[in-house]
Design a protein around this motif. Structure first.
Motif, PDB file in Angstrom:
ATOM      1  N   LYS A 121       1.158  -1.108  -0.141  1.00 33.13           N
ATOM      2  CA  LYS A 121      -0.378   0.081   0.681  1.00 33.13           C
ATOM      3  C   LYS A 121       0.609   1.278   0.033  1.00 33.13           C
ATOM      4  O   LYS A 121       1.983   1.528   0.847  1.00 33.13           O
ATOM      5  N   PRO A 122       0.640   1.946  -0.696  1.00 30.44           N
ATOM      6  CA  PRO A 122       1.149   3.599  -0.485  1.00 30.44           C
ATOM      7  C   PRO A 122       1.639   4.341   0.574  1.00 30.44           C
ATOM      8  O   PRO A 122       1.047   4.346   0.768  1.00 30.44           O
ATOM      9  N   GLY A 123       2.736   4.577   0.789  1.00 30.59           N
ATOM     10  CA  GLY A 123       2.884   5.280   2.341  1.00 30.59           C
ATOM     11  C   GLY A 123       3.598   4.162   3.319  1.00 30.59           C
ATOM     12  O   GLY A 123       3.993   4.427   4.135  1.00 30.59           O
ATOM     13  N   LYS A 124       3.134   3.012   2.734  1.00 24.43           N
ATOM     14  CA  LYS A 124       3.709   2.064   3.613  1.00 24.43           C
ATOM     15  C   LYS A 124       5.312   1.850   3.852  1.00 24.43           C
ATOM     16  O   LYS A 124       6.239   1.736   2.607  1.00 24.43           O
ATOM     17  N   VAL A 125       6.107   1.345   4.998  1.00 25.91           N
ATOM     18  CA  VAL A 125       7.218   1.408   4.903  1.00 25.91           C
ATOM     19  C   VAL A 125       8.113  -0.165   4.521  1.00 25.91           C
ATOM     20  O   VAL A 125       7.444  -0.786   5.747  1.00 25.91           O
ATOM     21  N   ILE A 126       8.920  -0.233   4.298  1.00 27.86           N
ATOM     22  CA  ILE A 126       9.308  -1.995   4.235  1.00 27.86           C
ATOM     23  C   ILE A 126      11.002  -1.945   4.165  1.00 27.86           C
ATOM     24  O   ILE A 126      11.492  -1.125   3.966  1.00 27.86           O
ATOM     25  N   THR A 127      11.039  -3.409   4.406  1.00 29.04           N
ATOM     26  CA  THR A 127      12.339  -3.565   4.139  1.00 29.04           C
ATOM     27  C   THR A 127      12.687  -4.452   3.375  1.00 29.04           C
ATOM     28  O   THR A 127      12.026  -5.483   3.109  1.00 29.04           O
ATOM     29  N   ILE A 128      13.858  -3.774   2.581  1.00 24.22           N
ATOM     30  CA  ILE A 128      14.029  -5.444   1.110  1.00 24.22           C
ATOM     31  C   ILE A 128      14.655  -6.158   1.554  1.00 24.22           C
ATOM     32  O   ILE A 128      15.836  -6.353   2.558  1.00 24.22           O
ATOM     33  N   GLY A 138      12.643   1.519   2.542  1.00 26.36           N
ATOM     34  CA  GLY A 138      12.023   2.604   1.110  1.00 26.36           C
ATOM     35  C   GLY A 138      10.426   2.881   1.718  1.00 26.36           C
ATOM     36  O   GLY A 138      10.158   2.230   2.664  1.00 26.36           O
ATOM     37  N   THR A 139       9.694   3.123   0.932  1.00 30.90           N
ATOM     38  CA  THR A 139       8.099   3.569   0.964  1.00 30.90           C
ATOM     39  C   THR A 139       7.920   3.770  -0.437  1.00 30.90           C
ATOM     40  O   THR A 139       8.248   4.192  -1.064  1.00 30.90           O
ATOM     41  N   ILE A 140       6.540   2.884  -0.225  1.00 28.57           N
ATOM     42  CA  ILE A 140       6.061   2.552  -1.096  1.00 28.57           C
ATOM     43  C   ILE A 140       5.240   4.062  -1.618  1.00 28.57           C
ATOM     44  O   ILE A 140       4.648   4.107  -0.741  1.00 28.57           O
ATOM     45  N   GLN A 141       5.720   4.522  -2.928  1.00 27.48           N
ATOM     46  CA  GLN A 141       4.738   5.419  -3.038  1.00 27.48           C
ATOM     47  C   GLN A 141       3.546   5.368  -4.115  1.00 27.48           C
ATOM     48  O   GLN A 141       2.690   5.621  -4.041  1.00 27.48           O
ATOM     49  N   GLN A 142       3.884   4.154  -4.349  1.00 28.93           N
ATOM     50  CA  GLN A 142       3.347   3.929  -5.945  1.00 28.93           C
ATOM     51  C   GLN A 142       2.672   1.848  -6.293  1.00 28.93           C
ATOM     52  O   GLN A 142       3.564   1.881  -5.953  1.00 28.93           O
ATOM     53  N   VAL A 143       1.516   1.372  -6.741  1.00 34.86           N
ATOM     54  CA  VAL A 143       1.387   0.375  -6.528  1.00 34.86           C
ATOM     55  C   VAL A 143       0.061   0.485  -7.513  1.00 34.86           C
ATOM     56  O   VAL A 143      -0.902   0.920  -8.097  1.00 34.86           O
ATOM     57  N   GLU A 147       3.205  -3.605 -10.957  1.00 33.69           N
ATOM     58  CA  GLU A 147       4.778  -2.380 -10.913  1.00 33.69           C
ATOM     59  C   GLU A 147       3.890  -2.065  -9.159  1.00 33.69           C
ATOM     60  O   GLU A 147       3.133  -1.830  -9.217  1.00 33.69           O
ATOM     61  N   LEU A 148       5.972  -1.774  -8.187  1.00 30.99           N
ATOM     62  CA  LEU A 148       5.435  -1.296  -7.325  1.00 30.99           C
ATOM     63  C   LEU A 148       7.391   0.005  -7.437  1.00 30.99           C
ATOM     64  O   LEU A 148       8.379  -0.249  -7.867  1.00 30.99           O
ATOM     65  N   ARG A 149       6.699   1.738  -7.053  1.00 25.41           N
ATOM     66  CA  ARG A 149       7.285   1.811  -7.368  1.00 25.41           C
ATOM     67  C   ARG A 149       7.890   2.115  -5.612  1.00 25.41           C
ATOM     68  O   ARG A 149       7.011   3.288  -4.465  1.00 25.41           O
ATOM     69  N   LEU A 150       9.159   2.101  -5.545  1.00 21.80           N
ATOM     70  CA  LEU A 150       9.615   2.113  -3.641  1.00 21.80           C
ATOM     71  C   LEU A 150      10.769   3.305  -4.324  1.00 21.80           C
ATOM     72  O   LEU A 150      11.824   3.376  -4.445  1.00 21.80           O
ATOM     73  N   VAL A 151      10.355   4.258  -3.095  1.00 25.25           N
ATOM     74  CA  VAL A 151      11.691   5.347  -2.559  1.00 25.25           C
ATOM     75  C   VAL A 151      12.736   4.752  -1.499  1.00 25.25           C
ATOM     76  O   VAL A 151      11.571   4.413  -0.640  1.00 25.25           O
ATOM     77  N   LEU A 152      14.163   4.837  -1.640  1.00 15.34           N
ATOM     78  CA  LEU A 152      14.904   4.668  -1.089  1.00 15.34           C
ATOM     79  C   LEU A 152      15.676   5.700  -0.530  1.00 15.34           C
ATOM     80  O   LEU A 152      16.694   6.529  -1.204  1.00 15.34           O
ATOM     81  N   HIS A 153      15.408   6.079   0.461  1.00 15.19           N
ATOM     82  CA  HIS A 153      15.833   8.069   1.037  1.00 15.19           C
ATOM     83  C   HIS A 153      16.942   7.641   1.273  1.00 15.19           C
ATOM     84  O   HIS A 153      17.299   8.434   0.472  1.00 15.19           O
ATOM     85  N   LEU A 155      19.475   6.334   0.013  1.00 15.24           N
ATOM     86  CA  LEU A 155      20.286   6.210  -1.013  1.00 15.24           C
ATOM     87  C   LEU A 155      19.804   6.862  -2.426  1.00 15.24           C
ATOM     88  O   LEU A 155      20.591   7.821  -3.277  1.00 15.24           O
ATOM     89  N   GLY A 156      18.608   7.775  -2.327  1.00 12.85           N
ATOM     90  CA  GLY A 156      18.000   9.338  -2.739  1.00 12.85           C
ATOM     91  C   GLY A 156      17.876   8.603  -4.431  1.00 12.85           C
ATOM     92  O   GLY A 156      17.905   9.146  -5.591  1.00 12.85           O
ATOM     93  N   VAL A 157      17.326   7.314  -4.378  1.00 10.53           N
ATOM     94  CA  VAL A 157      16.563   6.620  -5.717  1.00 10.53           C
ATOM     95  C   VAL A 157      14.945   6.160  -5.693  1.00 10.53           C
ATOM     96  O   VAL A 157      14.746   5.890  -4.460  1.00 10.53           O
ATOM     97  N   VAL A 158      14.691   5.994  -6.699  1.00  9.36           N
ATOM     98  CA  VAL A 158      12.847   5.510  -6.929  1.00  9.36           C
ATOM     99  C   VAL A 158      13.810   4.393  -7.567  1.00  9.36           C
ATOM    100  O   VAL A 158      13.857   3.830  -8.687  1.00  9.36           O
ATOM    101  N   VAL A 159      13.198   3.456  -6.877  1.00  4.32           N
ATOM    102  CA  VAL A 159      13.139   2.179  -8.111  1.00  4.32           C
ATOM    103  C   VAL A 159      11.640   1.628  -8.080  1.00  4.32           C
ATOM    104  O   VAL A 159      10.604   1.439  -7.153  1.00  4.32           O
ATOM    105  N   LEU A 160      11.754   1.185  -9.574  1.00  6.97           N
ATOM    106  CA  LEU A 160      10.174   0.540  -9.753  1.00  6.97           C
ATOM    107  C   LEU A 160      11.155  -0.849 -10.113  1.00  6.97           C
ATOM    108  O   LEU A 160      11.867  -1.138 -10.294  1.00  6.97           O
ATOM    109  N   ALA A 161       9.927  -1.410  -9.208  1.00  5.10           N
ATOM    110  CA  ALA A 161      10.443  -2.818  -9.029  1.00  5.10           C
ATOM    111  C   ALA A 161       9.079  -3.597 -11.082  1.00  5.10           C
ATOM    112  O   ALA A 161       7.785  -3.423  -9.319  1.00  5.10           O
ATOM    113  N   LYS A 162       9.285  -5.140 -10.976  1.00  4.18           N
ATOM    114  CA  LYS A 162       8.179  -5.206 -11.608  1.00  4.18           C
ATOM    115  C   LYS A 162       7.795  -6.703 -11.058  1.00  4.18           C
ATOM    116  O   LYS A 162       9.003  -6.987 -10.449  1.00  4.18           O
TER     117      LYS A 162
END
Length: 167
Positions: A121-128, A138-143, A147-153, A155-162
């Motif tokens: 769910k967007p806003g949920k904080v998870i550990t890979i 990271g924080t889930i930004q979009q589902v 696809e899952l868009r995850l913000v890794l603060h 590292l300063g990156v946004v990961v798009l996971a399939k």
């Protein structure tokens, strides 16, 4: 007198959304109506101030699966506690028979000690947990569908996971 729905293995499994903590009650009432129902339960140990007790709780909160012909789907609404059918992309959500059987097998397997269900769910904080980013938070930004868009603060990156489609 109303006729009971006839089910068979060719009928799809539909997903019902039920009121909170009504899963077992709804499942029992549907069984009494002759409807094939699946309400997967898992065992949990609950702690009270004076004792511990093992209780069965639904694996899927607010969901019950029913197998019946599409033409007889409305018959479930005679049971109190049912809200509606779950829809996905504008159509009633259906589970495949092999998915229901897989869940039954997991629940019956003595080697599986515990089972938890998590949703993205967007806003949920998870550990890979695996892979090159193991232990990164990271924080889930979009589902989206797969696809899952995850913000890794850190590292300063946004990961798009399939996400692999298991169906």
């Amino acid at each position: 007198m109303t006729s009971k729905p006839q089910t068979n293995s060719a009928s799809p499994w539909f997903v019902l959304i039920v009121k909170n903590r009504y899963e077992k009650k709804v499942a029992e009432q549907l069984r009494l109506l002759g409807i094939e129902v699946f309400c997967p339960l898992k065992k949990e140990i609950r702690q009270w101030s004076d004792r511990k007790k093992t209780v069965e709780v639904p694996l899927f909160m607010n969901y019950v699966f029913v197998r019946l012909p599409e033409s007889q789907r409305d018959q479930v609404f005679t049971v109190p506690g049912i809200i509606k059918y779950l829809y996905w992309l504008g159509k009633p959500a259906m589970a495949h028979a092999f998915e229901i059987e897989t869940i039954r097998n997991w629940l019956a397997d003595d080697n599986i000690v515990s089972m938890d269900l998590n949703t993205f769910k967007p806003g949920k904080v998870i550990t890979i947990e695996k892979g090159p980013l193991k232990d990164k938070i990271g924080t889930i930004q979009q589902v989206r569908k797969n696809e899952l868009r995850l913000v890794l603060h850190d590292l300063g990156v946004v990961v798009l996971a399939k996400i692999r489609d298991v169906a």
